[in-house]
Every structure is written in structure tokens, then in C-alpha cells.
Design a protein around this motif. Structure first.
Motif, short mmCIF file in Angstrom:
data_model
loop_
_atom_site.label_atom_id
_atom_site.label_comp_id
_atom_site.label_asym_id
_atom_site.label_seq_id
_atom_site.Cartn_x
_atom_site.Cartn_y
_atom_site.Cartn_z
N LEU A 138 -9.37 10.06 7.22
CA LEU A 138 -8.48 9.48 8.11
C LEU A 138 -9.24 8.23 8.48
N ALA A 139 -10.41 7.87 8.59
CA ALA A 139 -11.11 6.94 9.01
C ALA A 139 -10.87 5.75 8.11
N HIS A 140 -10.30 5.89 7.00
CA HIS A 140 -9.75 4.87 6.09
C HIS A 140 -8.63 4.88 5.54
N LEU A 141 -7.62 5.21 6.35
CA LEU A 141 -6.01 5.50 6.01
C LEU A 141 -5.41 3.86 5.84
N VAL A 142 -4.64 4.16 4.77
CA VAL A 142 -4.16 2.96 4.21
C VAL A 142 -2.60 2.89 5.02
N ALA A 143 -2.49 1.37 5.43
CA ALA A 143 -1.30 1.05 6.05
C ALA A 143 -0.28 0.14 5.28
N TRP A 144 0.98 0.71 5.42
CA TRP A 144 1.85 0.05 4.17
C TRP A 144 2.86 -0.99 4.92
N THR A 145 3.20 -2.00 4.16
CA THR A 145 4.11 -3.03 3.97
C THR A 145 5.00 -3.12 3.02
N TYR A 146 6.27 -3.41 3.32
CA TYR A 146 7.36 -3.56 2.20
C TYR A 146 7.76 -4.92 2.23
N LYS A 147 7.52 -5.78 1.20
CA LYS A 147 7.74 -7.15 0.93
C LYS A 147 7.20 -8.03 2.16
N GLY A 148 6.03 -7.67 2.59
CA GLY A 148 5.52 -8.62 3.59
C GLY A 148 5.84 -7.88 4.99
N ARG A 149 6.80 -6.92 5.08
CA ARG A 149 7.21 -6.41 6.45
C ARG A 149 6.96 -4.98 6.68
N ASN A 150 6.91 -4.67 8.07
CA ASN A 150 6.84 -3.34 8.46
C ASN A 150 8.27 -2.50 8.06
N GLU A 180 -3.59 2.21 11.71
CA GLU A 180 -4.66 1.65 12.24
C GLU A 180 -5.20 2.35 13.50
N ARG A 181 -4.42 2.61 14.31
CA ARG A 181 -4.77 3.23 15.52
C ARG A 181 -5.48 4.96 15.15
N ILE A 182 -5.03 5.62 14.31
CA ILE A 182 -5.55 6.90 13.80
C ILE A 182 -6.75 6.59 13.08
N ALA A 183 -7.01 5.62 12.29
CA ALA A 183 -8.14 5.30 11.67
C ALA A 183 -9.29 4.99 12.62
N ARG A 184 -8.67 4.11 13.59
CA ARG A 184 -9.63 3.88 14.53
C ARG A 184 -10.46 5.05 15.48
N ALA A 185 -9.46 5.75 15.76
CA ALA A 185 -9.61 7.15 16.58
C ALA A 185 -10.64 7.96 15.54
N ALA A 186 -10.52 8.11 14.32
CA ALA A 186 -10.98 8.87 13.79
C ALA A 186 -12.47 8.19 13.53
N ARG A 187 -12.69 6.94 13.37
CA ARG A 187 -14.12 6.59 13.31
C ARG A 187 -14.86 6.61 14.49
N GLU A 188 -14.27 6.53 15.70
CA GLU A 188 -14.76 6.82 16.99
C GLU A 188 -15.26 8.16 17.34
#
Length: 204
Positions: A138-150, A180-188
């Protein structure tokens, strides 16, 4: 490479190696450079990839497919196919040269370290960066966008995000920035934390 020149090269190599009865065409594939259709006796090249590949790579692709035609469907990418491929001038590689240009999919994923990956279809489940972690993390979770947008990821994906958030004590809401929030929380919580809620490791 110019498509007219590529078509001419394909016909020349096919005739040279005894495939005069076979036909040639271009297709719209973006994830494979060429194809050998035994039933139709036809070799095809990806038009989008041919346009961005140089002549050497296109020649290699044509010879790769010609070798399939000569070796027969049972040979697949085995030793018989490779022997034929090398004999007619191919490198005998099973795949396109990793350094050759590729076409990105509309879905772009980025990990917290900035590593990037693309997909042509919407990801159905959570994914962590393979370069950052050998197992799902979870500390390295990938975040996705579609054609540059959420974009909406779907209920299954959102349910997994909420479950992952609960695992690390993050705010259990979905939408832009959730990964990003989940990855940050996992690292912390625990540096290098690796957890697999919903058997997420099987989705990589």
C-alpha cells in the motif's frame, strides 16, 4: 517507417522466403507489432507501431512473422521457430526490442516515487508499483488518470480503496487523491508496510 515502404519490404521478404501465396496487410493493433494468421495465410503489421518503428525493427518484425509461417503453428516460439527465424536473418527474439518506441494507453498510473505505467483498459483493482515493491504494498499504491484527467474507477476498485484505507487508518473515502492518502498513511504507519486486504496481491 513509411507504410508504403514497409508494405513493399514485407512483400519482398515474404516472396524471398517462399510465401508468395500469402497476403499482407496492416492492422490497428497497438500492443503487438505483427501477426501471422495461418488459416488466412496472411501476415499483418500494426500500422500505428510501424509508423514509429525504424526500418530495422520493422524488418525484424516481418522476419519474425515469416518464421512463424514457415515453422507452422505447432512451433510457437520454441526451438524450431527460433532456428527458422535465425536462419532467415531474424534475431530470434520473441518480443519487440524493449528500447523500441511504444504507444501509451489512455490510462496512466503513477506511484508516489513518480514511476509511470499505462494501460489500454481501466484497471479493475488496486495495483502497487512493481519497481518499488516486489509484492503488493500500500505504501507504493499506483494512482490512475484517464487521458490526463481523474476518472471514475468503478465500484469494485472503490471498495478496495475503502478497505485499504481502513487497513492503515486513512480517511476511507474514494475519489481524486485517495491512492496518495492511503500510500502516505501506509508509509507513516510502518515503513515498507505490505498488506493484502481483498487478496489484492493477486491483482497485480
Amino acid at each position: 517507417m513509411n507504410l508504403v515502404a514497409a508494405s513493399r519490404l514485407a512483400r519482398e521478404l515474404m516472396d524471398q522466403h517462399g510465401l508468395k501465396a500469402w497476403t499482407f496487410e496492416f492492422d490497428d493493433a497497438v500492443r503487438r507489432a505483427g501477426m501471422c494468421n495461418y488459416r488466412a495465410q496472411q501476415i499483418s503489421l500494426s500500422a500505428p507501431l510501424t509508423r514509429i518503428h525504424d526500418e530495422q525493427e520493422v524488418r525484424e518484425t516481418i522476419l519474425h512473422e515469416v518464421a512463424h509461417a514457415l515453422a507452422g503453428p505447432a512451433a510457437k516460439h520454441g526451438p524450431v521457430w527460433r532456428e527458422v527465424a535465425v536462419r532467415i536473418g531474424s534475431s530470434g527474439r520473441r518480443c519487440v526490442d524493449p528500447s523500441a518506441p511504444t504507444i501509451d494507453g489512455p490510462w496512466v498510473g503513477a506511484c508516489p516515487a513518480g514511476h509511470r505505467t499505462t494501460r489500454f483498459r481501466r484497471p479493475s483493482g488496486l495495483m502497487s508499483c512493481r519497481r518499488c515493491a516486489p509484492r503488493f504494498a500500500l505504501a507504493h499504491l499506483v494512482a490512475w488518470t484517464y487521458k490526463g484527467r481523474n476518472a471514475a474507477m468503478g465500484e469494485r476498485y472503490d471498495a478496495q480503496l475503502r478497505g485499504a484505507a481502513r487497513e492503515v487508518g486513512a480517511v476511507p473515502r474514494t475519489g481524486p487523491g485517495a491512492e496518495e492518502r492511503i500510500a502516505r498513511a501506509a508509509r507513516e504507519r510502518v515503513p515498507g508496510l505490505t498488506v493484502e486486504p481483498f487478496d489484492l496481491g493477486a491483482l497485480r
